[in-house]
Enzyme design. Sequence first.
Site, PDB file in Angstrom:
ATOM      1  N   ASP A  40      42.729  35.873  36.759  1.00  0.00           N
ATOM      2  CA  ASP A  40      41.808  35.240  37.716  1.00  0.00           C
ATOM      3  C   ASP A  40      40.927  36.214  38.481  1.00  0.00           C
ATOM      4  OD1 ASP A  40      43.519  36.234  39.736  1.00  0.00           O
ATOM      5  OD2 ASP A  40      43.130  34.479  40.978  1.00  0.00           O
ATOM      6  N   GLU A  41      40.840  37.455  38.011  1.00  0.00           N
ATOM      7  CA  GLU A  41      39.940  38.366  38.723  1.00  0.00           C
ATOM      8  C   GLU A  41      39.319  39.413  37.817  1.00  0.00           C
ATOM      9  OE1 GLU A  41      42.192  41.563  41.171  1.00  0.00           O
ATOM     10  OE2 GLU A  41      43.402  39.751  41.275  1.00  0.00           O
ATOM     11  N   ASP A  80      37.689  36.950  42.689  1.00  0.00           N
ATOM     12  CA  ASP A  80      39.115  36.610  42.645  1.00  0.00           C
ATOM     13  C   ASP A  80      39.222  35.113  42.942  1.00  0.00           C
ATOM     14  OD1 ASP A  80      41.812  36.215  43.059  1.00  0.00           O
ATOM     15  OD2 ASP A  80      42.089  37.968  44.348  1.00  0.00           O
TER      16      ASP A  80
HETATM   17  P1  TTP Z   1      46.409  36.108  42.892  1.00  0.00           P
HETATM   18  O1  TTP Z   1      44.939  36.242  42.676  1.00  0.00           O
HETATM   19  O2  TTP Z   1      47.154  37.258  43.430  1.00  0.00           O
HETATM   20  O3  TTP Z   1      46.705  34.876  43.868  1.00  0.00           O
HETATM   21  P2  TTP Z   1      45.990  33.469  43.974  1.00  0.00           P
HETATM   22  O4  TTP Z   1      44.811  33.364  43.078  1.00  0.00           O
HETATM   23  O5  TTP Z   1      47.038  32.416  43.768  1.00  0.00           O
HETATM   24  O6  TTP Z   1      45.565  33.414  45.479  1.00  0.00           O
HETATM   25  P3  TTP Z   1      44.393  34.197  46.228  1.00  0.00           P
HETATM   26  O7  TTP Z   1      43.498  33.129  46.775  1.00  0.00           O
HETATM   27  O8  TTP Z   1      45.085  34.974  47.294  1.00  0.00           O
HETATM   28  O9  TTP Z   1      43.709  35.069  45.203  1.00  0.00           O
HETATM   29  O10 TTP Z   1      47.113  35.696  41.533  1.00  0.00           O
HETATM   30  C1  TTP Z   1      46.509  34.855  40.575  1.00  0.00           C
HETATM   31  C2  TTP Z   1      47.530  33.945  39.937  1.00  0.00           C
HETATM   32  O11 TTP Z   1      48.567  34.714  39.342  1.00  0.00           O
HETATM   33  C3  TTP Z   1      48.227  33.034  40.924  1.00  0.00           C
HETATM   34  O12 TTP Z   1      47.546  31.817  41.132  1.00  0.00           O
HETATM   35  C4  TTP Z   1      49.578  32.837  40.330  1.00  0.00           C
HETATM   36  C5  TTP Z   1      49.827  34.052  39.493  1.00  0.00           C
HETATM   37  N1  TTP Z   1      50.837  34.909  40.165  1.00  0.00           N
HETATM   38  C6  TTP Z   1      52.162  34.857  39.734  1.00  0.00           C
HETATM   39  O13 TTP Z   1      52.494  34.155  38.791  1.00  0.00           O
HETATM   40  N2  TTP Z   1      53.106  35.622  40.410  1.00  0.00           N
HETATM   41  C7  TTP Z   1      52.770  36.431  41.475  1.00  0.00           C
HETATM   42  O14 TTP Z   1      53.648  37.093  42.058  1.00  0.00           O
HETATM   43  C8  TTP Z   1      51.384  36.484  41.901  1.00  0.00           C
HETATM   44  C9  TTP Z   1      50.977  37.354  43.060  1.00  0.00           C
HETATM   45  C10 TTP Z   1      50.478  35.708  41.214  1.00  0.00           C
HETATM   46 MG    MG Z   2      43.338  34.866  43.055  1.00  0.00          MG
END
Ligand code: TTP
Ligand code: MG
Length: 362
Positions: free
Chosen positions: A101-102, A11
């Site tokens: 992203d995961e 992730d």
């Molecule tokens: P996530 O993997 O949930 O968050 P992240 O990568 O920003 O942070 P983390 O280090 O906790 O993994 O989501 C991936 C991307 O998806 C994030 O950068 C932005 C987008 N996103 C949105 O657009 N709206 C949302 O509500 C969420 C949770 C994420």
């Molecule tokens: Mg993430």
Amino acid sequence: MENEKIYLHYDMDAFFASIEQRDNPSLRGKAIAVGSGVVTTASYEARKFGVKSAMAMANAKRLCPHLKVVYPRKNFYFLEGEKIQNLIKKVIKIYEFTSVDEGYLDITQFILAENQTRARKISKIKRFIKKFKEYIYKNMNLTCSVGIGFSKVSAKIASDANKPNGFFIFEDKNHFVNYIFEKDFSIIPGIGKKTKEILNFDFGATKVSQLYEISRNELIRKFGASRGEYIYDVIRGEHFSKINVDKKRKSYGYEITFNQNVNEIYELQEELRAQVEKICQKLKEKKEFVKTITVKIKYSDFTGHTRSKTLENTTNDEKLIYKVALENFSHFVKKDEVRLIGIYVSNIFKRSFIQLKLIDET
Ligand code: TTP
Ligand code: MG
């Protein structure tokens, strides 16, 4: 163990925000939030102040007055996510990308060997993680967090255990159960708001440990067979689902944010129709078929709701998808003061199920 599998879940860290910090040195080390009206994500520097995804930007600014707001480049983030996926596909054959992203990777073949000590297995896993993280960093200049587990869900929980830029390994089921036991049950993926409320109110549960007191039958009675069994099994480390290589990205879709409130149902339905048309064009181009159709709505106060329906069979038929979209839309009680409407399709497959059957028979 004959069927033992080793899964890796990666992730990316603060994905959108990290890309912005990477590409603009003046943002590095700073509290930033990516979004316009609403925060899509915040850098870890901003999270210290309580800034979170889905928060109104105005509130984020109040929590963190020196917050730098960056206008999102959504298409670009998506392309960056795809680059990461292509890098992974070059080196690992069994993968399932669940969002931009995961994703899950089956790394069993790189780790397991006959008559191998536990210590040897763990040291191989650690080496693998190190190489994986370096590979992504070297090529993308971005960090990720990695989790290892004996099931997909345990790997996912592990990837969240040491964020950002960390890793965590669940060595076995016991290790997993001990780890989650004292945690709030929101640590379990797939326990949404509604389920959480029922578990809170009807069972007085907030922690994983309290869920062990609820019988399988009771969970099934409250939540239906699929969710009930999931909850019962997952907290015992007994939920296993396979990596679905055929399944493409988790979802895609279109949404529009209006400059002002929309109060006309007709206008919203027309917007949905246009979005369905775009989605179906894309599905046909990519020769993809979907099972789940979700309509998303947000109101002027930033509250949002989604409604989904999963079909028996996969489809890319525009009429049917529009019909289901309208059906989902009809379930929203409030249909005015709308600021955003969108449609997403998920459960995406490369072939229709009918074709799949033919292939299985030969
Ligand atoms: P996530 O993997 O949930 O968050 P992240 O990568 O920003 O942070 P983390 O280090 O906790 O993994 O989501 C991936 C991307 O998806 C994030 O950068 C932005 C987008 N996103 C949105 O657009 N709206 C949302 O509500 C969420 C949770 C994420
Ligand atoms: Mg993430």
